[in-house]
Design a protein around this motif. Structure first.
Motif, PDB file in Angstrom:
ATOM      1  N   ASP A 223     -68.452  16.880  25.747  1.00  0.00           N
ATOM      2  CA  ASP A 223     -69.307  17.496  26.760  1.00  0.00           C
ATOM      3  C   ASP A 223     -70.740  17.108  26.432  1.00  0.00           C
ATOM      4  O   ASP A 223     -71.308  17.566  25.440  1.00  0.00           O
ATOM      5  CB  ASP A 223     -69.127  19.015  26.744  1.00  0.00           C
ATOM      6  CG  ASP A 223     -69.916  19.713  27.839  1.00  0.00           C
ATOM      7  OD1 ASP A 223     -70.896  19.126  28.342  1.00  0.00           O
ATOM      8  OD2 ASP A 223     -69.562  20.847  28.186  1.00  0.00           O
ATOM      9  N   LYS A 224     -71.322  16.238  27.244  1.00  0.00           N
ATOM     10  CA  LYS A 224     -72.634  15.686  26.939  1.00  0.00           C
ATOM     11  C   LYS A 224     -73.749  16.728  26.963  1.00  0.00           C
ATOM     12  O   LYS A 224     -74.842  16.491  26.451  1.00  0.00           O
ATOM     13  CB  LYS A 224     -72.966  14.556  27.922  1.00  0.00           C
ATOM     14  CG  LYS A 224     -71.957  13.419  27.923  1.00  0.00           C
ATOM     15  CD  LYS A 224     -71.748  12.840  26.526  1.00  0.00           C
ATOM     16  CE  LYS A 224     -70.752  11.691  26.539  1.00  0.00           C
ATOM     17  NZ  LYS A 224     -70.477  11.170  25.191  1.00  0.00           N
ATOM     18  N   SER A 225     -73.468  17.890  27.544  1.00  0.00           N
ATOM     19  CA  SER A 225     -74.490  18.942  27.594  1.00  0.00           C
ATOM     20  C   SER A 225     -74.485  19.802  26.337  1.00  0.00           C
ATOM     21  O   SER A 225     -75.315  20.708  26.198  1.00  0.00           O
ATOM     22  CB  SER A 225     -74.270  19.839  28.821  1.00  0.00           C
ATOM     23  OG  SER A 225     -73.050  20.572  28.696  1.00  0.00           O
TER      24      SER A 225
ATOM     25  N   GLN B  30     -71.637  26.327  23.029  1.00  0.00           N
ATOM     26  CA  GLN B  30     -70.808  26.271  24.226  1.00  0.00           C
ATOM     27  C   GLN B  30     -70.206  27.644  24.532  1.00  0.00           C
ATOM     28  O   GLN B  30     -70.186  28.080  25.683  1.00  0.00           O
ATOM     29  CB  GLN B  30     -69.709  25.229  24.061  1.00  0.00           C
ATOM     30  CG  GLN B  30     -68.946  24.942  25.350  1.00  0.00           C
ATOM     31  CD  GLN B  30     -67.945  23.824  25.179  1.00  0.00           C
ATOM     32  OE1 GLN B  30     -67.110  23.863  24.290  1.00  0.00           O
ATOM     33  NE2 GLN B  30     -68.008  22.836  26.060  1.00  0.00           N
TER      34      GLN B  30
ATOM     35  N   ASP C  69     -73.102  30.001  25.679  1.00  0.00           N
ATOM     36  CA  ASP C  69     -73.528  29.700  27.052  1.00  0.00           C
ATOM     37  C   ASP C  69     -72.549  30.278  28.068  1.00  0.00           C
ATOM     38  O   ASP C  69     -72.953  30.779  29.127  1.00  0.00           O
ATOM     39  CB  ASP C  69     -73.644  28.191  27.250  1.00  0.00           C
ATOM     40  CG  ASP C  69     -74.837  27.594  26.522  1.00  0.00           C
ATOM     41  OD1 ASP C  69     -75.694  28.371  26.038  1.00  0.00           O
ATOM     42  OD2 ASP C  69     -74.903  26.354  26.423  1.00  0.00           O
TER      43      ASP C  69
END
Length: 293
Positions: free
Chosen positions: A74-76, A87, A90
């Motif tokens: 997950d690039k974010s 993750q 968030d």
């Protein structure tokens, strides 16, 4: 109706196009004889992320389980244990009070896949987010991770939720051997390959007519699928497969555990899960990343 955009004749029913984009391998991964005991250990390790790290906010558990070179696709999200903690944090900020309810899992070779529900009201399966995670385990640590998230719709065409089990075994679910699991995996992947290449006649040989569907836009049964594919010109009414060229779906990882087969492609951020019973595909779940419908 929220179908995937790039393969409309297939994606309308959200078939096997599963994938963490970047899942390794261009073809179905071959079974390597990994012991069931090792797979069980890998599964237990991964499940601690949900029962302890997510539901009990034990961030130290993440740091215990995640390897130093943990690769996050997950690039974010940053890599490493801190990225995995972020993750989870968030998601809890997005859904206050969220808990993780694991619906189904698979451990096959060094991979563990998890289908789960993130919601503050888990008893209501029409809320929150549907998620699939795929982990690679090495030397007792999590070393690689892909994730897929779909906002749960209020209703579905079949009336089935994205998470429920509709098929019920008359005498209880059987325990399958590793050999039978591998047969199921090979069967389901080959069935998908034929369908993806434009041969809709495979529906009659590989799908159970009852076919319980959990994709929001697809109804139960094989008849709706046949009708849609005929409308798209995949299979003429005569039943003769179309001669049109189909590029098909590029496969990534595939897993089999119990009566479930998980198929990942390299083309979409989508995860599909199929229940195989008596040599037929009888039930299907998928998680389609938001923005791909």
């Amino acid at each position: 109706m929220g179908y995937r955009k790039t393969l409309p004749w297939l994606v309308a029913v959200a078939f096997f196009t599963t994938a963490c984009s970047g899942a390794s391998g261009a073809g179905p991964a071959a079974a390597t004889g990994t012991s069931s005991a090792s797979e069980a250990q890998n599964k237990a390790l991964v499940l601690r992320l949900y029962s302890e790290a997510f539901n009990q906010d034990k961030t130290d558990v993440v740091k215990e389980l995640v390897g130093a070179d943990y690769v996050q696709h997950d690039k974010s999200v940053p890599g490493g244990a801190d990225g995995q903690v972020k993750q989870f944090q968030d998601l809890k900020a997005k859904i206050p009070g969220a808990v993780a309810t694991v619906k189904r899992t698979a451990a096959d070779r060094d991979l563990v896949a998890v289908h789960w529900h993130a919601s503050a009201t888990p008893a209501n399966e029409a809320t929150g987010e549907a998620k699939v995670d795929l982990f690679r385990v090495g030397n007792g640590k999590l070393v690689e991770h892909w994730s897929i998230t779909q906002t749960v719709p209020a209703t579905t065409a079949s009336g089935n939720s994205l998470f429920s089990d509709q098929y019920q075994y008359p005498n209880g679910a059987p325990t399958l051997s590793e050999e039978q699991e591998e047969k199921n995996r090979t069967f389901a992947v080959e069935a998908y390959r034929k369908l993806s290449d434009g041969d809709a006649t495979v529906i009659d040989t590989s799908w159970d007519p009852r076919y319980y569907q959990h994709n929001p836009a697809a109804a139960n049964g094989t008849d709706p699928l046949k009708q849609f594919m005929q409308q798209q010109g995949v299979t003429p009414p005569s039943g003769t497969p179309s001669t049109a060229t189909r590029t098909g779906t590029q496969f990534g990882n595939t897993l089999a555990d119990g009566d479930l087969v998980w198929v990942f492609s390299s083309d979409y951020v989508v995860a599909d899960i199929f229940r195989v019973v008596d040599g037929k595909i009888i039930e299907h779940w998928d998680v389609v990343a938001d923005g791909q419908q």
